[in-house]
Design a protein around this motif. Structure first.
Motif, short mmCIF file in Angstrom:
data_model
loop_
_atom_site.label_atom_id
_atom_site.label_comp_id
_atom_site.label_asym_id
_atom_site.label_seq_id
_atom_site.Cartn_x
_atom_site.Cartn_y
_atom_site.Cartn_z
N ARG A 81 -38.44 -73.62 -7.05
CA ARG A 81 -38.83 -73.45 -8.46
C ARG A 81 -37.32 -73.70 -8.87
N ALA A 82 -36.47 -73.13 -8.70
CA ALA A 82 -34.61 -72.97 -9.62
C ALA A 82 -34.94 -74.58 -9.72
N PHE A 83 -34.98 -75.35 -8.78
CA PHE A 83 -34.74 -76.29 -8.48
C PHE A 83 -35.81 -77.47 -9.53
N LEU A 84 -36.40 -77.68 -9.19
CA LEU A 84 -37.62 -78.01 -10.11
C LEU A 84 -37.55 -77.83 -11.46
N ILE A 89 -35.37 -79.92 -16.39
CA ILE A 89 -34.57 -80.07 -17.75
C ILE A 89 -33.60 -81.13 -18.18
N PHE A 90 -32.97 -81.32 -17.02
CA PHE A 90 -32.27 -83.02 -16.68
C PHE A 90 -32.77 -84.02 -16.81
N PHE A 91 -34.25 -84.77 -16.68
CA PHE A 91 -34.65 -85.76 -17.64
C PHE A 91 -35.81 -85.92 -18.19
N ALA A 92 -35.51 -84.36 -18.94
CA ALA A 92 -36.57 -84.99 -20.42
C ALA A 92 -35.09 -84.49 -21.38
#
Length: 96
Positions: A81-84, A89-92
């Motif tokens: 969950r933390a990774f996703l 956030i990165f892709f946003a």
């Protein structure tokens, strides 16, 4: 010749006690069917009843193993969950 002592797993003991307690059959009958000493099964049943009367809900080995498995699974899911969350956030930010 001396006979070697048999060891029974906690799961086996629990199942044997359940046969006596839930079916209401005699300890001697169940012990004969399982091929164990009548006194041994009697002690297991007595210990089970004593634990339940005093309110001590002792965790069996199978329950302990399941608890460990579930804790590990929970930790893995938290990491996923933390990774996703970080990935989203990165892709946003990349899309902006």
């Amino acid at each position: 010749m001396a006979r070697s002592r048999r060891d029974f797993t906690p799961e086996y003991k629990d199942e044997a006690v359940k046969l006596v307690v839930t079916t209401g059959r005699a300890v001697a009958t169940v012990a004969r069917e399982l091929g164990i000493n009548e006194a041994t099964l009697g002690r297991w049943v007595t210990a089970f009843k004593a634990r339940n009367e005093t309110g001590q809900a002792e965790v069996t080995e199978s329950e302990r193993a399941e608890l460990l498995r579930l804790r590990k699974e929970n930790a893995d899911l938290k990491m996923d969950r933390a990774f996703l969350k970080k990935a989203s956030i990165f892709f946003a930010q990349e899309a902006s």
